[in-house]
Design a protein around this motif. Structure first.
Motif, short mmCIF file in Angstrom:
data_model
loop_
_atom_site.label_atom_id
_atom_site.label_comp_id
_atom_site.label_asym_id
_atom_site.label_seq_id
_atom_site.Cartn_x
_atom_site.Cartn_y
_atom_site.Cartn_z
N PRO A 48 53.63 55.79 39.40
CA PRO A 48 54.28 54.48 39.47
C PRO A 48 54.40 53.80 38.11
CG PRO A 48 52.74 54.72 41.27
CD PRO A 48 52.53 55.90 40.38
N GLU A 49 53.41 53.99 37.22
CA GLU A 49 53.44 53.39 35.89
C GLU A 49 53.23 54.49 34.85
OE1 GLU A 49 51.37 49.34 35.66
OE2 GLU A 49 50.36 50.30 37.37
N PRO A 50 54.29 55.14 34.43
CA PRO A 50 54.15 56.28 33.52
C PRO A 50 53.42 55.95 32.22
CG PRO A 50 56.35 56.22 34.44
CD PRO A 50 55.70 54.94 34.85
N GLY A 51 53.47 54.70 31.77
CA GLY A 51 52.83 54.32 30.52
C GLY A 51 51.41 53.83 30.66
N LEU A 52 50.87 53.87 31.87
CA LEU A 52 49.52 53.38 32.10
C LEU A 52 48.50 54.24 31.35
CD1 LEU A 52 48.01 51.23 33.90
CD2 LEU A 52 47.66 53.08 35.55
N THR A 53 47.52 53.59 30.73
CA THR A 53 46.48 54.32 30.00
C THR A 53 45.14 54.23 30.71
OG1 THR A 53 45.73 52.44 28.66
CG2 THR A 53 47.65 53.70 27.84
N ALA A 54 44.22 55.10 30.29
CA ALA A 54 42.87 55.08 30.86
C ALA A 54 42.20 53.74 30.62
CB ALA A 54 42.04 56.22 30.26
N ASP A 55 42.34 53.20 29.42
CA ASP A 55 41.73 51.90 29.12
C ASP A 55 42.32 50.81 30.00
OD1 ASP A 55 40.05 52.94 27.19
OD2 ASP A 55 41.38 52.46 25.52
N ASP A 56 43.61 50.92 30.31
CA ASP A 56 44.25 49.92 31.19
C ASP A 56 43.56 49.88 32.55
OD1 ASP A 56 46.18 49.24 29.30
OD2 ASP A 56 47.66 50.67 30.07
N VAL A 57 43.32 51.05 33.13
CA VAL A 57 42.76 51.05 34.49
C VAL A 57 41.30 50.60 34.48
CG1 VAL A 57 44.36 52.76 35.40
CG2 VAL A 57 42.21 53.52 34.40
N VAL A 58 40.58 50.88 33.40
CA VAL A 58 39.20 50.40 33.32
C VAL A 58 39.18 48.87 33.25
CG1 VAL A 58 37.10 50.36 31.92
CG2 VAL A 58 38.33 52.52 32.26
N VAL A 59 40.08 48.30 32.47
CA VAL A 59 40.18 46.83 32.40
C VAL A 59 40.52 46.26 33.77
CG1 VAL A 59 41.52 44.92 31.45
CG2 VAL A 59 40.72 46.75 29.95
N ARG A 60 41.43 46.91 34.47
CA ARG A 60 41.78 46.44 35.81
C ARG A 60 40.58 46.52 36.75
NH1 ARG A 60 47.77 49.26 36.83
NH2 ARG A 60 48.87 48.10 35.18
N ALA A 61 39.83 47.59 36.67
CA ALA A 61 38.63 47.73 37.52
C ALA A 61 37.62 46.64 37.21
CB ALA A 61 38.02 49.11 37.33
N GLU A 62 37.43 46.34 35.94
CA GLU A 62 36.49 45.28 35.55
C GLU A 62 36.95 43.93 36.07
OE1 GLU A 62 34.88 47.29 31.36
OE2 GLU A 62 36.54 45.85 31.33
N ARG A 63 38.25 43.69 36.02
CA ARG A 63 38.78 42.41 36.53
C ARG A 63 38.56 42.30 38.03
NH1 ARG A 63 42.92 41.46 39.35
NH2 ARG A 63 43.90 43.48 38.91
N ILE A 64 38.87 43.37 38.76
CA ILE A 64 38.67 43.35 40.20
C ILE A 64 37.19 43.20 40.54
CG2 ILE A 64 38.87 44.71 42.32
CD1 ILE A 64 41.38 46.01 41.06
N ALA A 65 36.34 43.91 39.79
CA ALA A 65 34.90 43.87 40.06
C ALA A 65 34.34 42.46 39.97
CB ALA A 65 34.16 44.79 39.09
N ALA A 66 34.85 41.68 39.02
CA ALA A 66 34.36 40.31 38.85
C ALA A 66 34.63 39.47 40.10
CB ALA A 66 35.01 39.68 37.63
N THR A 67 35.68 39.80 40.84
CA THR A 67 36.01 39.03 42.05
C THR A 67 35.20 39.50 43.26
OG1 THR A 67 37.80 40.51 42.84
CG2 THR A 67 38.37 38.85 41.18
N LEU A 68 34.54 40.64 43.14
CA LEU A 68 33.82 41.22 44.27
C LEU A 68 32.41 40.69 44.42
CD1 LEU A 68 34.85 44.98 43.82
CD2 LEU A 68 35.90 43.28 45.35
N VAL A 69 31.85 40.12 43.35
CA VAL A 69 30.45 39.69 43.37
C VAL A 69 30.21 38.70 44.51
CG1 VAL A 69 28.64 38.51 42.09
CG2 VAL A 69 30.18 40.08 40.89
N ASP A 70 31.08 37.73 44.66
CA ASP A 70 30.89 36.69 45.67
C ASP A 70 31.36 37.12 47.06
OD1 ASP A 70 29.80 34.98 43.79
OD2 ASP A 70 31.74 34.09 43.28
N ARG A 71 31.88 38.34 47.18
CA ARG A 71 32.38 38.80 48.47
C ARG A 71 31.48 39.87 49.09
NH1 ARG A 71 38.77 39.90 48.28
NH2 ARG A 71 38.37 39.83 50.54
N GLN A 72 30.31 40.07 48.50
CA GLN A 72 29.46 41.15 48.97
C GLN A 72 28.96 40.93 50.40
OE1 GLN A 72 26.85 43.04 45.70
NE2 GLN A 72 27.25 40.99 44.93
N ALA A 73 28.66 39.70 50.76
CA ALA A 73 28.17 39.42 52.11
C ALA A 73 29.23 39.75 53.15
CB ALA A 73 27.74 37.96 52.23
N GLU A 74 30.46 39.35 52.90
CA GLU A 74 31.52 39.63 53.87
C GLU A 74 31.81 41.13 53.95
OE1 GLU A 74 35.85 39.58 52.48
OE2 GLU A 74 35.08 37.74 51.56
#
Length: 414
Positions: free
Chosen positions: A16-42
């Protein structure tokens, strides 16, 4: 599922994103992870991560990291996968566990199965496939040469949003021979996810439900002798290396899977260290001299000891991945069973170092109010305790891997 809209010059779908890099996806994972901390109970209450989180993973390309480019994947490699899993585990261990053991089996599938099977397995581009190694029941031969499989497979992490399932069963041996394990893959439409997960001590939101299969036909090309834990040798080459022309799909399968357990442990311990740091900045000592914990030599020592162990675990894990990649690039002859086992034991030590940081330094000194039910450090302690009940950690890495490695080194029969 996301769709690869374009087609490359060789007729295969582009990611879907031919120009996507490995560093890009790690940054995305870190961003998503930050939103998961407060959702652990649910997440724990539900038993698996939410649909909107799943959709974020889809949009971020996380289900395509190890999928071959031939099928619209990114082929980013084990190092990227380990970094993404650790990042997610730092935010929510349950979510990371469910993601890791759904998405990262793409590597085993793309390594061990032939082209006909892979054309089916990766047809959608995004790949989510829980896999278990304990054999269930006996397979019967079908009239067309395929197999009929049946049974209930437990601990299928990643099952809620899965596209496929890889399981194991037994087939009858030759006369006088014991039954042998067989690995097989079945699509989502051919199995049922049971509502039986969530009562465990930890990892309650890891989507590790049981899967029920009722007399499903498996074609010959989606059934392989042995198991995905590397009992199938890769030292003579693999279908994946030949098909994709990439050594990523020719390395040891056993260690590649054990790396995910190490990545989870490093990420979970890092999350506990984050929570401990917050306590040091905000809470005072109990006994005089009354100061912020951050200013107290005892708390400084515990923090530093834990930080060092976690950093050592991460360094060891990433170097093991580097060794795996180096061997895979050298060729099949370098990808020996001995190396596969040795690298797996490095992952075991990463788990032990991470656990000791939490169990010996962070959890005991955080204070009773900081480890009450639902607190972040308490949850990490539960989740890491449960990780140690995983057969891959408590049985295979703790005992079997040691024995098999020594048998190979000393050339003695097991």
């Amino acid at each position: 599922m996301t769709t690869a809209w374009s087609v490359s010059a060789n007729g295969h779908p582009s990611p879907p994103e031919p120009g996507l890099t490995a560093d890009d996806v790690v940054v995305r994972a870190e961003r998503i992870a930050a939103t998961l901390v407060d959702r652990q109970a649910e997440t724990e209450q539900r038993g698996y991560y939410a649909l909107d989180t799943h959709n974020e993973f889809l949009g971020a390309g996380l289900y395509r990291l190890l999928v071959p480019r031939r099928y619209g994947g990114y082929e980013f490699g084990l190092d990227t996968s380990v970094r993404v899993v650790s990042a997610l585990a730092r935010g929510c261990p349950s979510t990371a566990w469910m993601y890791a053991f759904g998405a990262t089996h793409a590597l085993a599938a793309a390594t061990l199965f032939d082209e006909a099977a892979q054309d089916e397995l990766f047809a959608g581009g995004d790949f989510i496939c829980p896999a278990t190694v304990a054999p269930v029941g006996f397979a019967e031969r079908a009239e067309d040469g395929g197999w009929i499989v049946d049974g209930v497979h437990g601990y299928c992490s990643g099952s809620p949003y899965a596209t496929y399932f890889i399981g194991h069963t037994l087939v009858a041996g030759e006369e006088g021979e014991p039954p042998a394990p067989m690995m097989f893959a079945v699509p989502r439409a051919q199995w049922t996810r049971l509502d039986d997960w969530g009562a465990q001590l930890g990892l309650k939101g890891s989507g590790s439900h049981s899967i029920a299969i009722e007399k499903v036909h498996v074609p010959e090309h989606r059934a392989l002798p042995g198991t995905h834990l590397g009992l199938t040798s890769v030292a003579d080459g693999t279908p994946g290396r030949e098909l994709h022309g990439n050594p990523l799909y020719g390395g040891g399968v056993l260690s590649s899977l054990q790396f995910q357990l190490g990545a989870l442990a490093v990420g979970m311990a890092t999350g506990a260290l984050d929570a401990y740091a917050d306590l040091m900045r905000s809470r005072s000592t109990t006994f005089p001299p009354i100061t912020l914990r951050a200013e107290n030599p005892d708390f400084q020592t515990h923090y530093g000891e834990a930080a060092g162990r976690i950093a050592a675990a991460a360094a060891a894990l990433h170097d093991a991945v580097r060794q795996w990649d180096t061997a895979a690039r050298r060729g099949p002859q370098a990808c020996t069973r001995e190396l596969d086992l040795r690298l797996s034991t490095i992952s075991r030590e990463a788990i032990r170092l991470s656990w000791s940081a939490v169990s010996e330094h962070l959890f005991p000194t955080a204070g009773s109010s900081a480890v009450r039910a639902g607190a972040r450090i308490e949850r990490v302690w539960r989740d890491m305790s449960t990780q140690h009940s995983h057969a891959g950690v408590s049985v295979f890495l703790a005992t079997v891997a040691n024995r098999q490695l020594a048998e190979l080194v000393f050339d003695v029969a097991g």
